[in-house]
Enzyme design. Sequence first.
Site, PDB file in Angstrom:
ATOM      1  N   HIS A 106       0.821  -1.219   0.000  1.00 62.97           N
ATOM      2  CA  HIS A 106       0.000   0.000   0.000  1.00 62.97           C
ATOM      3  C   HIS A 106       0.853   1.266   0.000  1.00 62.97           C
ATOM      4  O   HIS A 106       0.352   2.353  -0.282  1.00 62.97           O
ATOM      5  CB  HIS A 106      -0.981  -0.008   1.185  1.00 62.97           C
ATOM      6  CG  HIS A 106      -0.370   0.316   2.512  1.00 62.97           C
ATOM      7  ND1 HIS A 106      -0.027  -0.656   3.445  1.00 62.97           N
ATOM      8  CD2 HIS A 106      -0.052   1.506   3.087  1.00 62.97           C
ATOM      9  CE1 HIS A 106       0.468  -0.071   4.518  1.00 62.97           C
ATOM     10  NE2 HIS A 106       0.468   1.236   4.324  1.00 62.97           N
ATOM     11  N   ASP A 123      -0.372  -7.356   1.167  1.00 69.91           N
ATOM     12  CA  ASP A 123       0.198  -6.025   1.426  1.00 69.91           C
ATOM     13  C   ASP A 123       1.703  -6.129   1.666  1.00 69.91           C
ATOM     14  O   ASP A 123       2.220  -5.787   2.725  1.00 69.91           O
ATOM     15  CB  ASP A 123      -0.494  -5.393   2.627  1.00 69.91           C
ATOM     16  CG  ASP A 123      -0.164  -3.899   2.751  1.00 69.91           C
ATOM     17  OD1 ASP A 123       0.292  -3.302   1.752  1.00 69.91           O
ATOM     18  OD2 ASP A 123      -0.356  -3.348   3.850  1.00 69.91           O
ATOM     19  N   SER A 127       4.303   2.588   8.206  1.00 66.33           N
ATOM     20  CA  SER A 127       3.835   1.568   7.274  1.00 66.33           C
ATOM     21  C   SER A 127       4.994   1.045   6.441  1.00 66.33           C
ATOM     22  O   SER A 127       5.861   1.804   5.998  1.00 66.33           O
ATOM     23  CB  SER A 127       2.766   2.152   6.341  1.00 66.33           C
ATOM     24  OG  SER A 127       1.567   2.382   7.030  1.00 66.33           O
TER      25      SER A 127
END
Length: 806
Positions: free
Chosen positions: A618, A661, A756
């Site tokens: 992502h 992901d 992230s």
Amino acid sequence: MEYGKVIFLFLLFLKSGQGESLENYIKTEGASLSNSQKKQFVASSTEECEALCEKETEFVCRSFEHYNKEQKCVIMSENSKTSSVERKRDVVLFEKRIYLSDCKSGNGRNYRGTLSKTKSGITCQKWSDLSPHVPNYAPSKYPDAGLEKNYCRNPDDDVKGPWCYTTNPDIRYEYCDVPECEDECMHCSGENYRGTISKTESGIECQPWDSQEPHSHEYIPSKFPSKDLKENYCRNPDGEPRPWCFTSNPEKRWEFCNIPRCSSPPPPPGPMLQCLKGRGENYRGKIAVTKSGHTCQRWNKQTPHKHNRTPENFPCRGLDENYCRNPDGELEPWCYTTNPDVRQEYCAIPSCGTSSPHTDRVEQSPVIQECYEGKGENYRGTTSTTISGKKCQAWSSMTPHQHKKTPDNFPNADLIRNYCRNPDGDKSPWCYTMDPTVRWEFCNLEKCSGTGSTVLNAQTTRVPSVDTTSHPESDCMYGSGKDYRGKRSTTVTGTLCQAWTAQEPHRHTIFTPDTYPRAGLEENYCRNPDGDPNGPWCYTTNPKKLFDYCDIPQCVSPSSFDCGKPRVEPQKCPGRIVGGCYAQPHSWPWQISLRTRFGEHFCGGTLIAPQWVLTAAHCLERSQWPGAYKVILGLHREVNPESYSQEIGVSRLFKGPLAADIALLKLNRPAAINDKVIPACLPSQDFMVPDRTLCHVTGWGDTQGTSPRGLLKQASLPVIDNRVCNRHEYLNGRVKSTELCAGHLVGRGDSCQGDSGGPLICFEDDKYVLQGVTSWGLGCARPNKPGVYVRVSRYISWIEDVMKNN
């Protein structure tokens, strides 16, 4: 009771030990008993010792010790319940299970515990006494019935259980209140249930604990040696209301088991405290307010928060009123709150005396190899792993091993947490281990080389080196030195070794060139033919010292920079990234900053090979063009990167299979591997991180105002089994089998936006392994909402294929 036909009672008692095996013994390496009644024999195997113990007639043999190198066996009348336990080298203690048990199975015919009072509290009469009652059952008539001293027994197979003659002249006999063993039923929440039920309450067969099919899970038996995760038997390893198991039905991950509650009262608990010791599981005070001032919700109420931590589910955990408690092994006492917006929080409980909270928390060893001077009596480092890789037991803890080497008894020995120390002047630092079958071991530490070096303390780490001027480079060992073939021939104290073929001054028959032809038993060189975890040894030329260990240094790795081994030791940090602590510069050298081509940091990532970075898919949503991204390696500051940092463009992007992901970035050129840039190690395919393993997240992400951005931060988080994470009150079934959870369920922060794609890194053996890629979470640092990470081990084949073919 005693009016049956006693003529046939001998049929009830088979010879003790007939058909027995070592499975009927509890084994503890490195433990020795102080026993007054014992016999010594020459024996080359534990099986010989067992046979001698079973044949003994002068006393009841409850235990034996086997000395491998001395070829000696000692059989004894006592065990660890009645005798003090000492740590000792080259000895294995075997204790008969039946004499260690304080509970009864069935009607207690084989009960051999030491309870000597009746249900009404009357002291039992000795079975050999004739007063005040002349017994029908005496040791001379029933030698195999265990009629020792005045202990409760069941020599006549009475259905009501063990009994005894009493010392009250008016009461001839009375039954004893012996608790039931948890092999047919359970006490409390079944934490100690050791039975063989292997079906769930709906009748589904349980999945074996050592299997990852049909459900992958974190409860690996070898990682939880004290939880008895055998076969597919129902167990309660994690503080649930009752035993459970993973099921053999692919559609049903887990389910509780229907274990009946024991009718007898549970064994007496340990001391109940009004203050905090360890994790506070024995705290029974009346504090009912959380650290932030919220009033606690009553444990027997379901408003405002529904839960299963009720007095009915946890009958032995003192869930009274709304008092703070720790029923499930959390870090410290907590409670549900009366605030509908705050589900649960920790409580502020004053510590007992000088003890600090969490003294039983197991710390990991440093990756940078520490060293010690002399015997290491002044060693003050933070290594907490033994030479065979076992975790150390905290010095203030009595679990799994009872001992007297406590901070109170040795106030000057710096017995902090579970750090390796040498409080008694042994040859080097050591510790008690977390393995119930191994009492203690020496630690994974090297002796400092050279002269004039200073003593290592908690703030200083040094890399030991081999003194190649006095010993050839090959005169070193790997691991425990089983393959060592050098020519060292003196012990750690400088005593000359006895030749392996010699029988003077010490006679021996086991470890000879003939019996171990492949062990390299040449001349009088130090060797390790029996795989001793403490390293090479030899028989000595000192008539008063049979054997001793040799001082062989570890070989220096031929690789300058091994994966997962930073050159700067990461600091121990109890916090999380939110409000967390700053990392030591370059202590996480695989951390990268993923940036736009204009230099804006927006995601993290992990260097796994000189030209490859692993991150979250992502993070690449803003552009499919590799030129839109670049990475910076070796930096500590987010802004104004240091001059030695490396900025490298991205040449190719590879997103994970099935919309996972996870993504691989191929760099324009390989990174220069140095002391500031080192790849992380990858796990083995499908490896499962054990539940509650302490792992680490790093990044420059959002700290929600708790500390300024700009410097790399770190946080320590326990892994949470997906079974728990997917509960309704947490992430409600959102976590996939290809993901894992980590965080604190009682509501302090974890990694946040901006981290992230960054690493969830876990310490294993002697290195850091990348187990997760930071993926998602419900908000940032929200109570009951742990972070979710892509499980890297599920994508090893994909990672290897992409790197190989591109």
